[in-house]
Design a protein around this motif. Sequence first.
Motif, short mmCIF file in Angstrom:
data_model
loop_
_atom_site.label_atom_id
_atom_site.label_comp_id
_atom_site.label_asym_id
_atom_site.label_seq_id
_atom_site.Cartn_x
_atom_site.Cartn_y
_atom_site.Cartn_z
N GLN A 44 0.85 -1.20 0.00
CA GLN A 44 0.00 0.00 0.00
C GLN A 44 0.88 1.24 0.00
O GLN A 44 1.83 1.32 0.79
N GLN A 45 0.55 2.21 -0.86
CA GLN A 45 1.35 3.43 -0.99
C GLN A 45 0.73 4.59 -0.21
O GLN A 45 -0.48 4.79 -0.27
N PHE A 46 1.58 5.34 0.48
CA PHE A 46 1.17 6.53 1.22
C PHE A 46 2.18 7.62 0.94
O PHE A 46 3.38 7.36 0.90
N GLN A 47 1.71 8.86 0.75
CA GLN A 47 2.62 9.97 0.52
C GLN A 47 2.30 11.11 1.46
O GLN A 47 1.13 11.45 1.67
N GLY A 48 3.35 11.67 2.04
CA GLY A 48 3.22 12.81 2.93
C GLY A 48 3.25 12.39 4.39
O GLY A 48 2.80 11.30 4.75
N LYS A 49 3.80 13.26 5.20
CA LYS A 49 3.95 12.99 6.62
C LYS A 49 2.63 12.61 7.29
O LYS A 49 2.55 11.62 8.01
N ALA A 50 1.56 13.36 7.02
CA ALA A 50 0.27 13.11 7.68
C ALA A 50 -0.29 11.74 7.31
O ALA A 50 -0.74 10.99 8.19
N ALA A 51 -0.25 11.38 6.03
CA ALA A 51 -0.77 10.08 5.59
C ALA A 51 0.05 8.93 6.15
O ALA A 51 -0.50 7.89 6.53
N ILE A 52 1.36 9.12 6.23
CA ILE A 52 2.24 8.07 6.76
C ILE A 52 1.96 7.85 8.25
O ILE A 52 1.79 6.72 8.71
N VAL A 53 1.90 8.93 9.00
CA VAL A 53 1.65 8.80 10.45
C VAL A 53 0.26 8.22 10.70
O VAL A 53 0.09 7.37 11.58
N GLU A 54 -0.72 8.62 9.90
CA GLU A 54 -2.06 8.06 10.04
C GLU A 54 -2.03 6.54 9.83
O GLU A 54 -2.64 5.79 10.59
N LYS A 55 -1.31 6.08 8.80
CA LYS A 55 -1.21 4.65 8.55
C LYS A 55 -0.52 3.94 9.72
O LYS A 55 -1.00 2.92 10.22
N LEU A 56 0.62 4.45 10.14
CA LEU A 56 1.40 3.78 11.19
C LEU A 56 0.67 3.75 12.52
O LEU A 56 0.78 2.77 13.27
N THR A 57 -0.07 4.80 12.83
CA THR A 57 -0.79 4.82 14.12
C THR A 57 -2.08 4.01 14.07
O THR A 57 -2.63 3.68 15.11
N SER A 58 -2.57 3.68 12.86
CA SER A 58 -3.82 2.92 12.75
C SER A 58 -3.56 1.41 12.62
O SER A 58 -4.51 0.64 12.47
N LEU A 59 -2.32 0.98 12.68
CA LEU A 59 -2.03 -0.45 12.58
C LEU A 59 -2.71 -1.18 13.74
O LEU A 59 -2.75 -0.67 14.87
N PRO A 60 -3.27 -2.37 13.48
CA PRO A 60 -4.18 -3.02 14.43
C PRO A 60 -3.50 -3.81 15.56
O PRO A 60 -3.73 -4.99 15.71
N PHE A 61 -2.65 -3.14 16.32
CA PHE A 61 -2.07 -3.78 17.50
C PHE A 61 -1.84 -2.72 18.56
O PHE A 61 -1.74 -1.54 18.25
N GLN A 62 -1.77 -3.18 19.81
CA GLN A 62 -1.53 -2.27 20.93
C GLN A 62 -0.05 -2.16 21.26
O GLN A 62 0.47 -1.07 21.45
N LYS A 63 0.61 -3.33 21.34
CA LYS A 63 2.04 -3.37 21.68
C LYS A 63 2.80 -3.99 20.53
O LYS A 63 2.30 -4.90 19.87
N ILE A 64 4.03 -3.52 20.35
CA ILE A 64 4.90 -4.14 19.36
C ILE A 64 6.34 -4.03 19.85
O ILE A 64 6.70 -3.07 20.55
N GLN A 65 7.12 -5.04 19.50
CA GLN A 65 8.54 -5.02 19.83
C GLN A 65 9.32 -5.52 18.62
O GLN A 65 9.03 -6.60 18.09
N HIS A 66 10.27 -4.72 18.17
CA HIS A 66 11.13 -5.09 17.05
C HIS A 66 12.48 -5.60 17.56
O HIS A 66 13.01 -5.06 18.54
N SER A 67 13.02 -6.58 16.89
CA SER A 67 14.37 -7.07 17.16
C SER A 67 15.11 -7.08 15.82
O SER A 67 14.69 -7.75 14.87
N ILE A 68 16.19 -6.31 15.75
CA ILE A 68 16.94 -6.18 14.50
C ILE A 68 17.96 -7.31 14.39
O ILE A 68 18.80 -7.49 15.26
N THR A 69 17.86 -8.07 13.29
CA THR A 69 18.81 -9.16 13.03
C THR A 69 20.03 -8.64 12.29
O THR A 69 21.16 -9.00 12.62
N ALA A 70 19.81 -7.80 11.28
CA ALA A 70 20.91 -7.26 10.48
C ALA A 70 20.48 -5.93 9.89
O ALA A 70 19.29 -5.69 9.67
#
Length: 127
Positions: A44-70
Motif C-alpha cells: 500500500q502506498q502513502f505519501q506525505g507525513k500526515a498520511a504516513i503517520v495516520e497509517k502507522l498509528t492505525s495499525l491493528p495492534f496495541q504493543k509491538i517489539q522489534h528485534s533487529i537481526t541485520a
Amino acid sequence: MGDKPIWEQIGSSFIQHYYQLFDADRTQLGAIYIDASCLTWEGQQFQGKAAIVEKLTSLPFQKIQHSITAQDHQPTPDSCILSMVVGQLKADEDPIMGFHQIFLLKNINDAWVCTNDMFRLALHNFG
C-alpha cells in the motif's frame, strides 16, 4: 563506532531511533518524515507525513517489539543514505514474524529525515 564510515554511523543511529519510537509511541514518528516522503507498507502506498503517520498509528495492534537481526547502509551518489533492515517483530499476542524494511535518508537543514520507507513482513506463500 569510530571505525565505521559516517553513513553507517548515521544509518545505525537512525534505525535505533526509528524502532525505539515505533515501539514506544508511533505518533512521534512524524518527526522523521517530510511532506514529500513516501511509504509503501505491504504494497500500500502513502505519501506525505500526515498520511504516513495516520497509517502507522492505525495499525491493528496495541504493543509491538522489534528485534533487529541485520542492517546494511550505503551512501548514494546524491549524498543520501540507503538503509536495509532485516529483523523480527512481535505484535500483541501474535507469533513472532520476520520483516524487511528499507529507508532512504536525506539530510535537510542539518537533520536526517526519511524520504522513502518500504516495509514487508517476511511471509512466504507457497500455495
